[in-house]
Design a protein around this motif. Structure first.
Motif, PDB file in Angstrom:
ATOM      1  N   THR A 186       0.795  -1.192  -0.034  1.00 24.13           N
ATOM      2  CA  THR A 186       0.105  -0.168  -0.043  1.00 24.13           C
ATOM      3  C   THR A 186       0.851   1.202   0.052  1.00 24.13           C
ATOM      4  O   THR A 186       0.423   2.242  -0.896  1.00 24.13           O
ATOM      5  N   SER A 187       2.103   1.229   0.856  1.00 24.77           N
ATOM      6  CA  SER A 187       2.907   2.271   0.806  1.00 24.77           C
ATOM      7  C   SER A 187       3.567   2.559  -0.607  1.00 24.77           C
ATOM      8  O   SER A 187       3.569   3.771  -0.974  1.00 24.77           O
ATOM      9  N   GLU A 188       3.960   1.448  -1.053  1.00 23.24           N
ATOM     10  CA  GLU A 188       4.478   1.678  -2.352  1.00 23.24           C
ATOM     11  C   GLU A 188       3.760   2.326  -3.529  1.00 23.24           C
ATOM     12  O   GLU A 188       4.113   3.182  -4.115  1.00 23.24           O
ATOM     13  N   ILE A 189       2.317   1.743  -3.431  1.00 23.21           N
ATOM     14  CA  ILE A 189       1.501   2.176  -4.425  1.00 23.21           C
ATOM     15  C   ILE A 189       1.223   3.460  -4.190  1.00 23.21           C
ATOM     16  O   ILE A 189       1.177   4.389  -5.188  1.00 23.21           O
ATOM     17  N   PHE A 190       1.016   3.988  -3.000  1.00 16.47           N
ATOM     18  CA  PHE A 190       0.882   5.465  -2.577  1.00 16.47           C
ATOM     19  C   PHE A 190       2.060   6.400  -2.893  1.00 16.47           C
ATOM     20  O   PHE A 190       1.677   7.466  -3.646  1.00 16.47           O
ATOM     21  N   ARG A 191       3.324   5.999  -2.821  1.00 12.98           N
ATOM     22  CA  ARG A 191       4.122   6.636  -3.103  1.00 12.98           C
ATOM     23  C   ARG A 191       4.381   6.980  -4.574  1.00 12.98           C
ATOM     24  O   ARG A 191       4.774   7.978  -5.095  1.00 12.98           O
ATOM     25  N   LYS A 192       4.247   5.847  -5.285  1.00 12.76           N
ATOM     26  CA  LYS A 192       4.283   5.918  -6.845  1.00 12.76           C
ATOM     27  C   LYS A 192       3.346   6.501  -7.298  1.00 12.76           C
ATOM     28  O   LYS A 192       3.565   7.709  -8.423  1.00 12.76           O
ATOM     29  N   ASN A 193       2.014   6.567  -6.762  1.00 12.38           N
ATOM     30  CA  ASN A 193       1.096   7.497  -7.409  1.00 12.38           C
ATOM     31  C   ASN A 193       1.353   8.903  -6.931  1.00 12.38           C
ATOM     32  O   ASN A 193       0.998   9.752  -7.812  1.00 12.38           O
ATOM     33  N   LEU A 194       1.596   9.292  -5.815  1.00 16.21           N
ATOM     34  CA  LEU A 194       1.979  10.491  -5.644  1.00 16.21           C
ATOM     35  C   LEU A 194       2.810  11.143  -6.466  1.00 16.21           C
ATOM     36  O   LEU A 194       2.755  12.134  -6.750  1.00 16.21           O
ATOM     37  N   LYS A 195       3.825  10.538  -6.789  1.00 19.68           N
ATOM     38  CA  LYS A 195       5.063  10.723  -7.700  1.00 19.68           C
ATOM     39  C   LYS A 195       4.484  10.955  -8.902  1.00 19.68           C
ATOM     40  O   LYS A 195       4.696  12.100  -9.876  1.00 19.68           O
ATOM     41  N   PHE A 196       3.663  10.285  -9.535  1.00 21.89           N
ATOM     42  CA  PHE A 196       2.988  10.094 -10.696  1.00 21.89           C
ATOM     43  C   PHE A 196       1.840  11.539 -11.023  1.00 21.89           C
ATOM     44  O   PHE A 196       2.266  12.177 -12.113  1.00 21.89           O
ATOM     45  N   TYR A 197       1.158  11.633 -10.066  1.00 22.59           N
ATOM     46  CA  TYR A 197       0.337  12.797 -10.123  1.00 22.59           C
ATOM     47  C   TYR A 197       1.010  14.125  -9.849  1.00 22.59           C
ATOM     48  O   TYR A 197       0.677  15.139 -10.514  1.00 22.59           O
ATOM     49  N   ARG A 198       2.063  14.020  -9.326  1.00 20.13           N
ATOM     50  CA  ARG A 198       2.866  15.273  -8.958  1.00 20.13           C
ATOM     51  C   ARG A 198       3.526  15.823 -10.327  1.00 20.13           C
ATOM     52  O   ARG A 198       3.293  16.852 -10.578  1.00 20.13           O
ATOM     53  N   ASN A 199       3.941  14.809 -10.838  1.00 22.08           N
ATOM     54  CA  ASN A 199       4.702  14.968 -12.169  1.00 22.08           C
ATOM     55  C   ASN A 199       3.505  15.522 -13.212  1.00 22.08           C
ATOM     56  O   ASN A 199       3.973  16.253 -13.820  1.00 22.08           O
ATOM     57  N   LYS A 200       2.321  14.860 -13.219  1.00 18.49           N
ATOM     58  CA  LYS A 200       1.464  14.961 -14.207  1.00 18.49           C
ATOM     59  C   LYS A 200       0.889  16.463 -13.954  1.00 18.49           C
ATOM     60  O   LYS A 200       0.658  16.995 -15.155  1.00 18.49           O
ATOM     61  N   GLY A 222       2.994  18.704 -13.427  1.00 18.82           N
ATOM     62  CA  GLY A 222       4.117  19.377 -13.340  1.00 18.82           C
ATOM     63  C   GLY A 222       4.769  20.264 -12.419  1.00 18.82           C
ATOM     64  O   GLY A 222       5.445  21.190 -12.528  1.00 18.82           O
ATOM     65  N   TYR A 223       4.564  19.515 -11.072  1.00 16.13           N
ATOM     66  CA  TYR A 223       5.097  20.040  -9.981  1.00 16.13           C
ATOM     67  C   TYR A 223       6.308  19.538  -9.557  1.00 16.13           C
ATOM     68  O   TYR A 223       6.455  18.091  -9.568  1.00 16.13           O
ATOM     69  N   THR A 224       7.150  20.357  -9.071  1.00 16.21           N
ATOM     70  CA  THR A 224       8.547  19.692  -8.307  1.00 16.21           C
ATOM     71  C   THR A 224       8.076  19.337  -7.150  1.00 16.21           C
ATOM     72  O   THR A 224       7.196  19.778  -6.801  1.00 16.21           O
ATOM     73  N   GLN A 225       9.120  18.816  -6.461  1.00 18.46           N
ATOM     74  CA  GLN A 225       8.755  18.624  -4.962  1.00 18.46           C
ATOM     75  C   GLN A 225       8.933  19.833  -4.214  1.00 18.46           C
ATOM     76  O   GLN A 225       7.909  20.150  -3.335  1.00 18.46           O
ATOM     77  N   GLU A 226       9.689  20.792  -4.633  1.00 17.29           N
ATOM     78  CA  GLU A 226       9.586  22.083  -3.881  1.00 17.29           C
ATOM     79  C   GLU A 226       8.374  22.576  -4.119  1.00 17.29           C
ATOM     80  O   GLU A 226       7.918  23.320  -3.322  1.00 17.29           O
ATOM     81  N   LYS A 227       7.680  22.754  -5.268  1.00 19.93           N
ATOM     82  CA  LYS A 227       6.485  23.629  -5.590  1.00 19.93           C
ATOM     83  C   LYS A 227       5.184  22.801  -4.937  1.00 19.93           C
ATOM     84  O   LYS A 227       4.486  23.688  -4.262  1.00 19.93           O
ATOM     85  N   LEU A 228       5.141  21.443  -4.757  1.00 19.07           N
ATOM     86  CA  LEU A 228       4.077  20.930  -4.230  1.00 19.07           C
ATOM     87  C   LEU A 228       4.112  21.147  -2.699  1.00 19.07           C
ATOM     88  O   LEU A 228       3.228  21.385  -1.992  1.00 19.07           O
ATOM     89  N   SER A 229       5.402  20.995  -2.032  1.00 12.82           N
ATOM     90  CA  SER A 229       5.550  21.154  -0.917  1.00 12.82           C
ATOM     91  C   SER A 229       5.216  22.659  -0.370  1.00 12.82           C
ATOM     92  O   SER A 229       4.340  22.905   0.666  1.00 12.82           O
ATOM     93  N   GLU A 230       5.494  23.579  -1.108  1.00  7.05           N
ATOM     94  CA  GLU A 230       5.068  24.965  -0.877  1.00  7.05           C
ATOM     95  C   GLU A 230       3.703  25.111  -0.826  1.00  7.05           C
ATOM     96  O   GLU A 230       3.138  25.798   0.139  1.00  7.05           O
TER      97      GLU A 230
END
Length: 70
Positions: free
Chosen positions: A5-19, A21-29
């Motif tokens: 579940t954690s792995e799915i969550f992490r992969k999906n979070l990264k996928f939707y963040r990239n979709k 167009g957010y960097t980690q810095e932008k999304l965290s902001e």
């Protein structure tokens, strides 16, 4: 969360963040969290609260359940 579940969550979070167009810095902001904390979430070191997951999902313009869909 279980490992799968954690792995799915992490992969999906990264996928939707990239979709979006957010960097980690932008999304965290946008989420008012540190980029280090978001990085730790994506690497499986930290697990966010459901309230934080819901906030992240809203900012990514998705329903929170999509973060858990394989």
């Amino acid at each position: 969360m279980t490992n799968s579940t954690s792995e799915i969550f992490r992969k999906n979070l990264k996928f939707y963040r990239n979709k979006q167009g957010y960097t980690q810095e932008k999304l965290s902001e946008l989420c008012n969290i540190s980029a280090d904390y978001l990085s730790q979430i994506e690497r499986g070191i930290r697990t966010p609260s459901f309230k934080r997951m819901d906030l992240i999902a809203r900012i990514l313009k998705i329903d929170v359940y999509k973060l858990f869909m394989p």
